[in-house]
Design a protein around this motif. Structure first.
Motif, PDB file in Angstrom:
ATOM      1  N   ALA A 105     124.213  55.593 211.512  1.00  0.00           N
ATOM      2  CA  ALA A 105     123.871  54.238 211.052  1.00  0.00           C
ATOM      3  C   ALA A 105     124.890  53.224 211.555  1.00  0.00           C
ATOM      4  CB  ALA A 105     123.767  54.202 209.536  1.00  0.00           C
ATOM      5  N   ARG A 159     116.703  53.535 216.272  1.00  0.00           N
ATOM      6  CA  ARG A 159     117.281  52.340 215.647  1.00  0.00           C
ATOM      7  C   ARG A 159     116.485  51.926 214.419  1.00  0.00           C
ATOM      8  NH1 ARG A 159     121.405  51.224 218.459  1.00  0.00           N
ATOM      9  NH2 ARG A 159     121.522  51.634 220.666  1.00  0.00           N
ATOM     10  N   ASP A 160     115.171  52.027 214.501  1.00  0.00           N
ATOM     11  CA  ASP A 160     114.276  51.677 213.396  1.00  0.00           C
ATOM     12  C   ASP A 160     112.937  52.360 213.652  1.00  0.00           C
ATOM     13  OD1 ASP A 160     113.022  50.070 215.377  1.00  0.00           O
ATOM     14  OD2 ASP A 160     114.184  48.317 214.760  1.00  0.00           O
ATOM     15  N   GLY A 207     119.486  53.843 212.479  1.00  0.00           N
ATOM     16  CA  GLY A 207     119.236  53.887 211.047  1.00  0.00           C
ATOM     17  C   GLY A 207     118.115  54.798 210.607  1.00  0.00           C
TER      18      GLY A 207
END
Length: 152
Positions: free
Chosen positions: A60, A114-115, A65
């Motif tokens: 993170a 990342r997402d 994340g």
């Protein structure tokens, strides 16, 4: 297999939590001298019980994340398909772990992104285009508890 006593298990528990601990600190925490702790660590390394020490990276903090576990069922069977798939999947940087498993799926992958949008890109453009990929099931990691393992 090596016989472990309570001090060996204590050394392993401490190192499983923090692989950077030195023999002096291990000895202090377990009530033994630094040389005695060093000898125990060395014996466990030589026996192959301690296979290495790793740095834990906070994904993170690096901007990754989302972690997703993918179950991948190959569309075709055969040695060539397995080798082609493995060679291609390990080349994808977002794929952190590749496990060949027995069960409903042929492989289990740990993928970081990342997402969710980034994960969808990795899934569509990289993973679904791999040789032999059939069915894929995704499980998004919500929380994770790290355990040192079966040390009694």
């Amino acid at each position: 297999m090596i016989d472990l006593d309570d001090l060996d298990r204590g050394v392993l528990r401490l190192l499983a939590r923090d692989g950077t601990l030195g023999a002096g600190e291990i000895g202090r925490r377990l009530g033994m001298s630094q040389p005695a702790a060093w000898r125990r660590v060395r014996r466990l390394e030589e026996a192959g019980v301690i296979a290495g020490r790793r740095v834990e990276v906070d994904r993170a903090a690096l901007g990754f994340g989302v972690t997703v576990f993918l179950g991948v069922k190959l569309a075709t069977r055969g040695r060539v398909s397995l080798e082609d798939f493995e060679r291609a999947v390990v080349a994808i940087p977002e794929v952190q772990v590749v496990q060949h498993v027995l069960g409903l799926f042929d492989y289990r992958l740990r993928v970081v992104a990342r997402d969710i949008v980034d994960f969808e890109r990795v899934l569509r453009r990289r993973i679904m285009t791999l040789p032999g990929v059939g069915n894929v099931e995704a499980n998004v990691l919500l929380t994770e508890e790290l355990r040192p393992g079966p040390l009694g």
